[in-house]
Design a protein around this motif. Structure first.
Motif, PDB file in Angstrom:
ATOM      1  N   SER C 197       0.845  -1.191   0.000  1.00 52.13           N
ATOM      2  CA  SER C 197       0.000   0.000   0.000  1.00 52.13           C
ATOM      3  C   SER C 197       0.877   1.235   0.000  1.00 52.13           C
ATOM      4  O   SER C 197       1.767   1.376   0.830  1.00 52.13           O
ATOM      5  CB  SER C 197      -0.899   0.004   1.229  1.00 52.13           C
ATOM      6  OG  SER C 197      -1.447   1.292   1.377  1.00 52.13           O
ATOM      7  N   LEU C 198       0.635   2.109  -0.981  1.00 50.24           N
ATOM      8  CA  LEU C 198       1.458   3.316  -1.097  1.00 50.24           C
ATOM      9  C   LEU C 198       1.236   4.262   0.078  1.00 50.24           C
ATOM     10  O   LEU C 198       2.095   5.044   0.425  1.00 50.24           O
ATOM     11  CB  LEU C 198       1.107   4.056  -2.388  1.00 50.24           C
ATOM     12  CG  LEU C 198       1.525   3.398  -3.688  1.00 50.24           C
ATOM     13  CD1 LEU C 198       0.950   4.149  -4.866  1.00 50.24           C
ATOM     14  CD2 LEU C 198       3.042   3.376  -3.786  1.00 50.24           C
ATOM     15  N   LEU C 204       7.265   5.146   0.805  1.00 52.14           N
ATOM     16  CA  LEU C 204       6.422   5.145  -0.399  1.00 52.14           C
ATOM     17  C   LEU C 204       5.576   6.419  -0.471  1.00 52.14           C
ATOM     18  O   LEU C 204       5.347   6.956  -1.553  1.00 52.14           O
ATOM     19  CB  LEU C 204       5.527   3.906  -0.429  1.00 52.14           C
ATOM     20  CG  LEU C 204       6.251   2.596  -0.711  1.00 52.14           C
ATOM     21  CD1 LEU C 204       5.291   1.422  -0.676  1.00 52.14           C
ATOM     22  CD2 LEU C 204       6.944   2.656  -2.070  1.00 52.14           C
ATOM     23  N   THR C 205       5.114   6.898   0.704  1.00 53.10           N
ATOM     24  CA  THR C 205       4.343   8.143   0.703  1.00 53.10           C
ATOM     25  C   THR C 205       5.205   9.298   0.217  1.00 53.10           C
ATOM     26  O   THR C 205       4.760  10.121  -0.586  1.00 53.10           O
ATOM     27  CB  THR C 205       3.818   8.451   2.114  1.00 53.10           C
ATOM     28  OG1 THR C 205       3.032   7.348   2.552  1.00 53.10           O
ATOM     29  CG2 THR C 205       2.961   9.696   2.121  1.00 53.10           C
ATOM     30  N   ILE C 210       6.499  13.150  -4.052  1.00 49.83           N
ATOM     31  CA  ILE C 210       7.483  13.727  -4.970  1.00 49.83           C
ATOM     32  C   ILE C 210       7.022  13.540  -6.417  1.00 49.83           C
ATOM     33  O   ILE C 210       7.095  14.463  -7.229  1.00 49.83           O
ATOM     34  CB  ILE C 210       8.871  13.103  -4.722  1.00 49.83           C
ATOM     35  CG1 ILE C 210       9.430  13.642  -3.399  1.00 49.83           C
ATOM     36  CG2 ILE C 210       9.824  13.392  -5.866  1.00 49.83           C
ATOM     37  CD1 ILE C 210      10.661  12.943  -2.898  1.00 49.83           C
ATOM     38  N   VAL C 211       6.505  12.359  -6.723  1.00 47.09           N
ATOM     39  CA  VAL C 211       6.017  12.120  -8.082  1.00 47.09           C
ATOM     40  C   VAL C 211       4.860  13.068  -8.383  1.00 47.09           C
ATOM     41  O   VAL C 211       4.809  13.702  -9.444  1.00 47.09           O
ATOM     42  CB  VAL C 211       5.576  10.647  -8.262  1.00 47.09           C
ATOM     43  CG1 VAL C 211       4.831  10.463  -9.576  1.00 47.09           C
ATOM     44  CG2 VAL C 211       6.779   9.736  -8.201  1.00 47.09           C
ATOM     45  N   HIS C 289       2.838  10.873   7.698  1.00 52.50           N
ATOM     46  CA  HIS C 289       4.124  10.445   7.159  1.00 52.50           C
ATOM     47  C   HIS C 289       5.036  11.607   6.796  1.00 52.50           C
ATOM     48  O   HIS C 289       6.244  11.455   6.761  1.00 52.50           O
ATOM     49  CB  HIS C 289       3.908   9.581   5.915  1.00 52.50           C
ATOM     50  CG  HIS C 289       3.069   8.373   6.167  1.00 52.50           C
ATOM     51  ND1 HIS C 289       3.547   7.272   6.821  1.00 52.50           N
ATOM     52  CD2 HIS C 289       1.773   8.110   5.904  1.00 52.50           C
ATOM     53  CE1 HIS C 289       2.583   6.370   6.921  1.00 52.50           C
ATOM     54  NE2 HIS C 289       1.495   6.864   6.378  1.00 52.50           N
ATOM     55  N   ALA C 290       4.447  12.735   6.483  1.00 53.12           N
ATOM     56  CA  ALA C 290       5.255  13.851   6.015  1.00 53.12           C
ATOM     57  C   ALA C 290       4.659  15.157   6.504  1.00 53.12           C
ATOM     58  O   ALA C 290       3.459  15.371   6.395  1.00 53.12           O
ATOM     59  CB  ALA C 290       5.300  13.848   4.482  1.00 53.12           C
TER      60      ALA C 290
END
Lengths: 414, 293, 340
Positions: C197-198, C204-205, C210-211, C289-290
């Motif tokens: 899971s992203l 991954l998050t 960033i993407v 996460h961020a």
């Protein structure tokens, strides 16, 4: 959907003619009323009903927006205040009281509000500061068909919920049987507040702003949340109530602790799979850790009157909102919009959860001047524990440190 | 470039083609998906059961007896009167672009023609201004605006958007004006024009390409702004984006997400015409300016 | 241009910026060194529809006098900047004394909110800025090679990530990257892991953000570069071709230098914007996460009890951070300015 649209249009037409032709006698004839509040159907109905008091010399306006909490204070601090009334909830009244922008309603209630039931009056330090008109709470929602598959009764405690959840997973019925609004931030903090109260914890040393959550109850609350989260979708930290409802609608979840105000739409056939809609059932809130008080909080929504307005405007506001939340508000369309605290309200089956919460003696969300600071600190600080990056005691110590920093800035702590 | 295009080897053409198609797929795919999904119900478009539901639409089928429904569009435009917000947005966007460019061309022209050091420092100060997070600025406006009775009106939001956008506009236009040879207006001055006359008769006729390019970015800023318009506009004056946000619901109440999706799709189509109309100017605009930043 | 004339041209824009940016900045600076007065809290009884409870309120009478004497609040100097939610000097000192190794020190510092947010903010900026500019450049080169007919629609389609409001765009992308969404499923299939899971894992998050950041800001670079490409002097290219320069050489030695000023301008804007990253974190509900500095400002201002001084201090730190990051570019511009 079209059916709903039509009836809504009809209602709008009805309200429009109501304002244009048949003026309601609200007792006020002159003044300025301007209401700021959150935007959802129940509050829209209240504002529309209050607007019926409008006459040539009495203007009734409203500004309902999801941003209301960020503009209401500034809008009530001027003199005269832009807003003569703010519609607030248990937690959002605190900042308005902290800044002393609300008018005590005792005189107005004595003069014009003898018929308002006493239990609707919110009194703080003996003075009436708001009039509540609806209630809300989080409580159990479950799928009766899925619980029946494993022969389980609806859980009365969180421990039972976890046990049933494990069974459902082991038997391969559902991969992530439990749902919950665990999004980092306000939602996650709210779940901790529920769980901590359920474990019998007190957030502060009595009568002081000294935080005290780093204790056995705090650790137990975190551990229960972790056990629950292990039975949730792995993305639980990104799930707000919207995402949790979406999981429910997809049939991925069998049990969750959800807002009463959001369960109605899950039980309608419209927009749902029949299997989900027909089997969604509302239950009472659960207790935890052997406690007797349910692990949830009660919330009210109510209206206030601004301090910095003329007596005439205050009177007009009081009377318009009294009319807006009177028996006249209730009709076929508005009846189901909320758990109204208005005489003549008839609860539907979907409202059983909130009614049960009140009956079980659940605590109201703490109305403390500094609770908002702790709520924010909790929302930012719990995620690392659920991600397994911090242990419970460190997590709570860090949250306390974050709270203290904020409370020092706001002048609550030295 | 046309000459080099003719001589391009086939393999390179193929490579460029593949890369471009890959990018276009990336750029378009979410929008095309949204366009398709706007005719479904929320349970299908945002299906948590499986993404295939968004293609087949079982719940849409169940509710409307067809795989597509215009309910989102009907709800947004008819029931929620989204057109009011569109009209407000139109006013805001047009005014922001016009005022921004008027202020920006005057200021940018002056900066580009000044040889004093303070012109450089003014540009740096503008940059510092742009570094300030808008959300902090907007929170600071609330109290004075309420006190001065400025809150809630369209002109207030317009001038705030103009001001917040000025630093970017100034930088871009200064760069552009620097590329218009100084001889042009200087010879006009020699012929007896004032500086303003020189600006009006000599510079204005040749500045349009650069102005239009800068205008595109002002346009996008005003069109997509949420922070300023959501906090400073009253309900009657609400613009598109806050209106769309109000469709999304809150923690304790369910929203009408499909109204938001339908609204977004329906306001993107006119932009296609706009970009097609202005694309030549966008290109030629930057051709003349902004290159020697 | 004479000073008086300059002033006349510059006045409208100066007034707009002074009133709506400079004044607020001054008030933000003042706000960041003042905090609300100390509050006297008294115990009272509150009654609601759900019964009466012991509670506390602020003693308004006790606070009012202080407030009238000093309406700005109490002066705290740099205390807010130094507190745990910001630069956390005290906690850093403790970590320094308590840490045994550098890694241990780093780990301790990373539990402090400001530094944790700074780590994400800088990572995001360092990746998204060059990636989006490079992607924009490549797309611009490719579009430039298209026949004229196709260019208009291609430009519009390439602009789409910038046009669709992030409010809804992110909602749809948030669903797409869900483990049952179309991108999430594709990633699971590619990785051969059904449980991937992203949204559940921090690395991954970060990659996802960033993407997304690159995707949504590449169109800006694309438009600017595409236009810049139209101005590359054709005669220089032709003569280079006659001299036998390869395609790559022409890009490397003619096109890129020609576009250098544009690149500088874009780096300036993009570094600034990416350092203030905020929208993707909120849109993707990625707060667990961020975090970024702007996210803190938002959370200070959006909470039920607002922390105005804290938000002001974070804003000032953000501006300072931007200036530090941009200083090399600014020095360059300073040198160029003399030549222009």
């Amino acid at each position: 959907m079209f059916h709903k649209t039509k009836s809504a249009l009809f209602l709008v037409a009805l309200l429009a003619t109501g304002t244009a032709n048949a003026q309601t006698n609200c007792g006020a004839t002159t003044g300025r009323v301007n209401i700021v509040g959150n935007e959802f159907p129940a509050i829209r109905s209240v504002a529309a009903q209050a607007a019926r008091c409008q006459t040539g010399s009495l203007t009734v306006r409203s500004n309902l927006t999801a941003n209301h909490q960020r503009i209401n204070l500034a809008g009530m601090q001027g003199n005269p205040a832009e807003y003569t009334s703010a519609i607030v909830a248990t937690s959002s009244i605190v900042e308005l009281i902290n800044n002393n922008v609300l008018r005590p309603l005792d005189a107005l209630v004595a003069a014009h509000g003898a018929d308002i039931p006493r239990n609707q009056l919110i009194t703080i330090d003996g003075r009436i500061m708001a009039v509540a008109f609806m209630a809300n709470s989080q409580h159990l929602v479950y799928r009766k068909d899925i619980l029946a598959q494993v022969g389980a009764e609806p859980p009365k405690t969180y421990e039972e919920m976890i046990r049933i959840g494990r069974t459902l997973r082991e038997r391969g019925i559902l991969r992530n049987p439990i749902g919950g609004a665990y999004q980092a931030g306000w939602n996650l903090a709210q779940e901790f507040v529920n769980m901590y109260i359920g474990h019998g914890g007190e957030f502060f040393r009595p009568g002081t702003p000294e935080v005290a959550i780093n204790n056995a109850q705090g650790i137990a609350a975190l551990n229960t949340m972790k056990a629950l989260s292990e039975l949730m979708n792995p993305d639980f930290l990104t799930h707000d109530s919207n995402a949790t409802s979406a999981e429910w609608r997809a049939g991925n979840v069998a049990m969750m602790n959800m807002w009463g105000s959001r369960t109605g739409v899950l039980m309608q056939r419209e927009g749902n799979q029949p299997q989900v809609a027909d089997n969604t059932t509302v239950g009472a809130p659960m207790t935890v850790g052997g406690g007797r008080i349910p692990a949830t909080t009660l919330w009210w929504d109510g209206w206030t009157v601004a301090r910095n307005v003329s007596d005439e405007d205050a009177r007009a506001t009081f009377l318009a909102l009294k009319h807006g939340t009177s028996h006249a508000l209730l009709n076929a369309e508005t009846m189901g919009q909320a758990v109204w605290m208005i005489a003549g309200y008839q609860p539907a089956p979907v409202n059983k959860g909130v009614m049960d919460t009140m009956a079980m003696g659940a605590k109201p969300y703490p109305m403390l001047p500094y609770m908002g600071l702790l709520h924010t600190a909790l929302g930012d600080g719990i995620a690392p524990f659920l991600q397994g990056r911090k242990d419970a005691a460190t997590t709570l110590a860090d949250i306390e440190a974050a709270y203290r920093t904020a409370a020092r800035e706001r002048g609550f702590l030295r | 470039m046309t000459i080099s295009a003719r001589r391009r080897p086939a393999t390179l053409n193929l490579l460029i083609g593949i890369c471009l198609i890959a990018w276009l797929l990336l750029a378009i795919f979410p929008f095309v998906w949204t366009l398709w999904g706007s005719f479904k119900v929320e349970g299908d478009f945002f299906s948590k059961a499986g993404w295939q539901n968004a293609l087949s639409g079982p719940l849409t089928q169940l509710e409307y007896g067809a795989s597509f429904t215009g309910a989102g569009y009907h709800g947004a435009w008819v029931k929620e009167e989204f057109w009011r917000a569109v009209l407000n947005s139109l006013v805001v966007v047009v005014c922001v672009v016009v005022v921004s460019l008027t202020f920006g061309t005057l200021g940018g022209y002056a900066l580009s023609r000044s040889t004093y050091r303070y012109a450089f420092w003014l540009l740096i100060v503008a940059l510092v201004f742009r570094a300030m997070p808008p959300i902090t600025l907007v929170s600071g406006y609330l109290l004075p605006f309420y006190r001065l009775n400025l809150w809630g009106h369209l002109p207030t939001a317009i001038i705030v958007l103009v001001a917040i956008n000025q630093p970017f506009t100034l930088w871009m236009l200064t760069a552009f004006f620097k590329n218009i040879p100084k001889d042009l207006d200087e010879s006009a001055r020699v012929d007896g024009c004032t500086q303003f006359q020189a600006f009006r008769h000599v510079i204005i006729p040749v500045m349009w390409p650069g102005v239009i390019t800068t205008g595109l970015f002002s346009f996008l800023l005003a069109y997509n702004d949420f922070v300023v318009t959501a906090m400073l506009l009253s309900k009657q004056n609400q613009t598109m984006i806050p209106k769309i946000a109000s469709f999304l619901g809150t923690t304790q109440t369910e929203g009408n997400v499909m109204f938001a999706v339908a609204s977004v799709v329906s306001v993107t189509a006119p932009l296609f015409l706009l970009v097609m109309f202005f694309q030549r100017q966008i290109v030629s605009g930057l051709t003349a300016g902004a290159v020697k930043g | 241009m004479r000073h008086a004339v300059f002033l006349r041209f510059f006045l409208p824009t100066a007034l707009a910026m002074l009133t709506f940016i400079a004044l607020p900045i001054v008030s933000v600076l003042v706000q960041s060194v003042y905090a609300p007065h100390e509050r006297v809290v008294v115990e009272v009884e509150n009654c609601t529809p759900f019964g009466c409870t012991k509670s506390t309120v602020i003693d308004q009478e006790a606070t009012r006098k202080l407030q009238e004497e000093r309406p700005l609040g109490r002066f705290v100097g740099g205390d807010i900047y130094a507190d745990r939610s910001h630069l956390a000097f005290g906690e850093i000192g403790q970590a320094w004394r308590g840490a045994e190794t550098w890694a241990d020190f780093g780990r301790r510092v990373m539990t402090l909110p400001f530094y944790k947010a700074l780590a994400f903010t800088l990572t995001y900026m360092l990746f998204v800025t060059p990636l989006s500019i490079m992607l924009g450049f490549c797309v611009a080169l490719a579009v430039n090679a298209l026949p004229r007919m196709l260019r208009g629609p291609t430009i519009f389609f390439s602009l789409l990530p910038m046009i669709v409001t992030p409010l809804v765009g992110a909602l749809i992308l948030f669903w797409m990257v869900d483990s049952r969404g179309i991108i999430g499923s594709a990633v699971q299939w590619l990785a051969g892991d059904d449980d991937l899971s992203l949204k559940a894992s921090t690395p991954l998050t970060w990659i996802m953000l960033i993407v997304y950041g690159t995707w949504s800001t590449a169109p800006f670079a694309f438009v600017v570069y595409y236009a810049g490409l139209q101005t590359v002097p054709q005669d220089t290219l032709e003569s280079a071709m006659l001299d036998g320069a390869t395609r790559w050489h022409r890009i490397r030695y003619i096109v890129l230098p020609h576009l250098l000023p544009l690149t500088t301008f874009m780096f300036l804007i993009k570094i600034m914007d990416n350092f203030r990253v905020f929208e993707p974190i909120v849109s993707f509900n990625a707060g667990a996460h961020a975090q970024s500095l702007s996210y803190f400002i938002y959370s200070d201002l959006a909470g039920e009890t607002r922390l105005l001084s804290s938000a002001a201090a974070t804003s000032v730190l953000t501006v300072a951070g931007v200036l530090v990051l941009l200083s090399p570019v600014l020095v360059r511009t300073w040198r160029q300015f003399g030549k222009a």
